[in-house]
Motif scaffolding. Structure first.
Motif, PDB file in Angstrom:
ATOM      1  N   PHE A  34       0.825  -1.204   0.000  1.00 32.71           N
ATOM      2  CA  PHE A  34       0.000   0.000   0.000  1.00 32.71           C
ATOM      3  C   PHE A  34       0.860   1.254   0.000  1.00 32.71           C
ATOM      4  O   PHE A  34       2.048   1.216   0.295  1.00 32.71           O
ATOM      5  N   ARG A  35       0.209   2.356  -0.303  1.00 40.85           N
ATOM      6  CA  ARG A  35       0.787   3.695  -0.184  1.00 40.85           C
ATOM      7  C   ARG A  35      -0.231   4.541   0.552  1.00 40.85           C
ATOM      8  O   ARG A  35      -1.433   4.349   0.420  1.00 40.85           O
ATOM      9  N   ALA A  36       0.271   5.482   1.329  1.00 42.74           N
ATOM     10  CA  ALA A  36      -0.605   6.362   2.086  1.00 42.74           C
ATOM     11  C   ALA A  36       0.159   7.626   2.450  1.00 42.74           C
ATOM     12  O   ALA A  36       1.375   7.708   2.274  1.00 42.74           O
ATOM     13  N   THR A  37      -0.558   8.588   3.007  1.00 43.09           N
ATOM     14  CA  THR A  37       0.033   9.812   3.528  1.00 43.09           C
ATOM     15  C   THR A  37      -0.448   9.992   4.957  1.00 43.09           C
ATOM     16  O   THR A  37      -1.635   9.814   5.245  1.00 43.09           O
ATOM     17  N   VAL A  38       0.482  10.333   5.861  1.00 38.06           N
ATOM     18  CA  VAL A  38       0.166  10.646   7.248  1.00 38.06           C
ATOM     19  C   VAL A  38       0.892  11.936   7.608  1.00 38.06           C
ATOM     20  O   VAL A  38       2.124  12.003   7.503  1.00 38.06           O
TER      21      VAL A  38
ATOM     22  N   LYS B 113       3.557  13.033   5.289  1.00 43.03           N
ATOM     23  CA  LYS B 113       4.637  12.084   4.989  1.00 43.03           C
ATOM     24  C   LYS B 113       4.100  10.961   4.122  1.00 43.03           C
ATOM     25  O   LYS B 113       3.088  10.351   4.442  1.00 43.03           O
ATOM     26  N   GLN B 114       4.803  10.683   3.031  1.00 36.02           N
ATOM     27  CA  GLN B 114       4.434   9.572   2.160  1.00 36.02           C
ATOM     28  C   GLN B 114       4.915   8.267   2.792  1.00 36.02           C
ATOM     29  O   GLN B 114       6.065   8.173   3.216  1.00 36.02           O
ATOM     30  N   ILE B 115       4.024   7.289   2.852  1.00 35.82           N
ATOM     31  CA  ILE B 115       4.341   5.983   3.425  1.00 35.82           C
ATOM     32  C   ILE B 115       4.202   4.922   2.349  1.00 35.82           C
ATOM     33  O   ILE B 115       3.235   4.925   1.588  1.00 35.82           O
ATOM     34  N   HIS B 116       5.169   4.027   2.313  1.00 33.75           N
ATOM     35  CA  HIS B 116       5.074   2.809   1.511  1.00 33.75           C
ATOM     36  C   HIS B 116       5.064   1.673   2.508  1.00 33.75           C
ATOM     37  O   HIS B 116       5.847   1.665   3.454  1.00 33.75           O
TER      38      HIS B 116
END
Length: 143
Positions: free
Chosen positions: A84-88, A91-94
């Motif tokens: 998945f990819r997300a933003t928190v 910050k971009q998260i992989h």
């Protein structure tokens, strides 16, 4: 539709009731920000309530099926890996979600891995704030 597909659909629609039906009562979730797992359906559902608020735009970008050894008992179980990819908090998260299923196809163990380290810190801070706000963990002064 597989359990992994139903999990993805529940996360995509932010549907906690659908997640509830996918988890075993004794589910364990291994987080990248804590040493001990989150244990039991009430705690894991509470955590997902926070995660669904914290992730600004989670999107699954793949799906791999197979089998893997579980942490709890070392037995091999049907499993799925969902990158998945997300933003928190900007910050971009992989990351990946590793799901282990019981004999009924429900999720009994869940491991989350994310990168980079700055995203792990941002995620940990945001989740802790949410868990405290929801009364799922005590504030630092109450520990």
């Amino acid at each position: 539709m597989t359990a992994a597909d139903r999990f993805r659909a529940a996360v995509d629609s932010r549907d906690l009731a659908a997640l509830d039906g996918l988890f075993t009562e004794d589910i364990r979730l291994y987080s990248p920000v804590t040493f001990t797992p989150f244990e039991g359906k009430p705690m894991v559902l509470g955590l997902f309530g926070v995660l669904l608020r914290v992730f600004e735009d989670i999107r699954y970008i793949g799906h791999y099926d197979g089998a893997a050894e579980t942490s709890a008992d070392g037995a091999e179980a049907p499993s799925a890996v969902l990158p998945f990819r997300a933003t928190v908090n900007g910050k971009q998260i992989h990351g990946i979600d590793l799901l282990h299923f019981d004999e009924d196809g429900r999720i009994k163990e869940f491991t989350v891995m994310v990168r980079p380290q700055s995203a792990v810190r941002a995620l940990g801070e945001a989740v802790l704030t949410g868990l405290i706000a929801d009364g799922l963990v005590p504030t630092p002064s109450e520990r």
